[in-house]
Design a protein around this motif. Structure first.
Motif, PDB file in Angstrom:
ATOM      1  N   SER A   2       0.801  -1.304   0.014  1.00 53.54           N
ATOM      2  CA  SER A   2      -0.174  -0.065   0.204  1.00 53.54           C
ATOM      3  C   SER A   2       0.860   1.296  -0.050  1.00 53.54           C
ATOM      4  CB  SER A   2      -0.694  -0.116   1.140  1.00 53.54           C
ATOM      5  OG  SER A   2      -1.320   1.124   1.480  1.00 53.54           O
ATOM      6  N   ILE A   3       0.292   2.336  -0.793  1.00 53.99           N
ATOM      7  CA  ILE A   3       1.053   3.491  -0.587  1.00 53.99           C
ATOM      8  C   ILE A   3       1.079   4.345   0.761  1.00 53.99           C
ATOM      9  CG2 ILE A   3      -1.149   4.946  -1.211  1.00 53.99           C
ATOM     10  CD1 ILE A   3       1.047   6.768  -2.928  1.00 53.99           C
ATOM     11  N   ASN A   4      -0.057   3.846   1.569  1.00 55.31           N
ATOM     12  CA  ASN A   4      -0.004   4.343   2.877  1.00 55.31           C
ATOM     13  C   ASN A   4       0.707   3.542   3.905  1.00 55.31           C
ATOM     14  OD1 ASN A   4      -2.205   6.339   1.857  1.00 55.31           O
ATOM     15  ND2 ASN A   4      -3.440   4.736   1.956  1.00 55.31           N
ATOM     16  N   GLN A   5       1.896   3.702   3.769  1.00 54.83           N
ATOM     17  CA  GLN A   5       2.928   3.015   4.446  1.00 54.83           C
ATOM     18  C   GLN A   5       4.301   3.782   4.716  1.00 54.83           C
ATOM     19  OE1 GLN A   5       3.434  -1.636   4.446  1.00 54.83           O
ATOM     20  NE2 GLN A   5       3.486  -1.062   2.182  1.00 54.83           N
ATOM     21  N   SER A   6       4.882   3.897   5.634  1.00 57.94           N
ATOM     22  CA  SER A   6       5.946   4.617   5.948  1.00 57.94           C
ATOM     23  C   SER A   6       7.064   4.131   5.347  1.00 57.94           C
ATOM     24  CB  SER A   6       6.308   4.863   7.502  1.00 57.94           C
ATOM     25  OG  SER A   6       6.572   3.477   8.064  1.00 57.94           O
ATOM     26  N   LEU A   7       8.339   4.698   5.217  1.00 58.29           N
ATOM     27  CA  LEU A   7       9.543   3.792   4.922  1.00 58.29           C
ATOM     28  C   LEU A   7       9.961   3.178   5.610  1.00 58.29           C
ATOM     29  CD1 LEU A   7      11.705   7.301   4.313  1.00 58.29           C
ATOM     30  CD2 LEU A   7      10.394   6.161   2.701  1.00 58.29           C
ATOM     31  N   ARG A   8      10.007   2.973   6.805  1.00 60.20           N
ATOM     32  CA  ARG A   8      10.248   1.832   7.847  1.00 60.20           C
ATOM     33  C   ARG A   8       9.157   0.849   7.376  1.00 60.20           C
ATOM     34  NH1 ARG A   8       8.994   4.502  12.022  1.00 60.20           N
ATOM     35  NH2 ARG A   8       6.911   3.740  12.225  1.00 60.20           N
TER      36      ARG A   8
END
Length: 282
Positions: A2-8
């Protein structure tokens, strides 16, 4: 993903090994946001925009299909420089830096303007690393591939080394004037034997076969380079070549058969015999 994720989360949820995911994400951060690699830690809660996310998915897919990271990024660090690389050239390996160090040691001992010949330059890795570290050296870099030479010339221009490094197209010594003699000859030629199973594994599947194998025993290019060295070396001049981990004895014998002296084997960082050198008689 998903695009709604952080870099981590991108790193932890990626199907790639974490170190490879970090390399690709760092590339995106530099490309889309002009951020350094350290942002993977300092801004690990950051989200990617849609354009960067689409490119991330593309990069991951390419790597999952086996494409070398160096080709995906279009660049590779080598010795003290960074090089543009692409499918037309061999990806520079850390073990090849051994040739650079041997050549630089010889140049330092000579302590004068030095002429160096790099046979089969590919991306220009060896020649340009030597030139960058030794301003007193002038180099001729050859390759039979026009595509490889175009990449090498681009790298020379990018590194501001065009005055120091000249290029010539041709097969080994055919690209060199018969009157030209050198203090040092270096070469990392194709030395993988035809039908070697490694050619169908890993990054090697994507690299130009002609840069990897001689389509014969693995020694044919080395034989040509070593046999021709006497004509193109100055008296006392040094030749150093890279070879396969199991070819040291054969390559050292080739050098002795051509009446080179001070013939030596050189170990890479893994402790394998990776290069051989010999010297023309004075």
């Amino acid at each position: 993903m998903s695009i709604n994720q952080s870099l981590r989360e991108f790193i932890s949820n990626c199907a790639l090994p974490a170190n490879e995911a970090r390399i690709l994400l760092a590339h995106l951060l530099e490309r889309h946001y002009q951020l350094p690699r350290s942002a993977l830690l300092s801004r690990d809660d950051m989200r990617l925009n849609e354009q960067a996310f689409e490119e991330w998915e593309s990069l991951v897919s390419r790597r999952m299909n086996g494409e070398p990271i160096a080709y995906i990024l279009g660049k590779k660090g080598f010795h003290n420089i960074e090089l543009q690389v692409g499918p037309g050239v061999l990806i520079p390996r850390p073990e090849t830096e051994l040739l650079v160090e041997i050549a630089l040691s010889e140049i330092a001992k000579l302590n004068k303007p030095t002429k160096v010949l790099d046979l089969g330059t590919g991306s220009g890795a060896i020649a340009l690393s030597i030139a960058s570290a030794a301003p007193q050296a002038s180099l001729l870099a050859t390759d039979r591939s026009a595509e490889a030479l175009a990449i090498a010339k681009h790298n020379a221009h990018f590194l501001n080394l065009t005055e120091q490094v000249q290029f010539s197209q041709g097969n080994w010594y055919e690209a060199v004037s018969p009157q030209n003699q050198f203090d040092v000859i270096v070469s990392n030629p194709p030395y993988i034997a035809n039908q070697d199973p490694h050619l169908t594994q890993g990054d090697l599947r994507f690299e130009p076969p002609s840069a990897l194998t001689d389509y014969a025993s693995g020694l044919s290019c080395l034989e040509i380079i070593i046999a021709g060295a006497d004509k193109y070396l100055k008296p006392g001049g040094l030749i150093v070549v890279e070879h396969g981990f199991d070819q040291s004895e054969a390559v050292l014998e080739l050098m002795k058969e051509t009446d080179l002296i001070d013939v030596q084997a050189h170990l890479d960082l893994a402790g394998h015999s990776r290069a051989a050198s010999g010297r023309k008689r004075f």
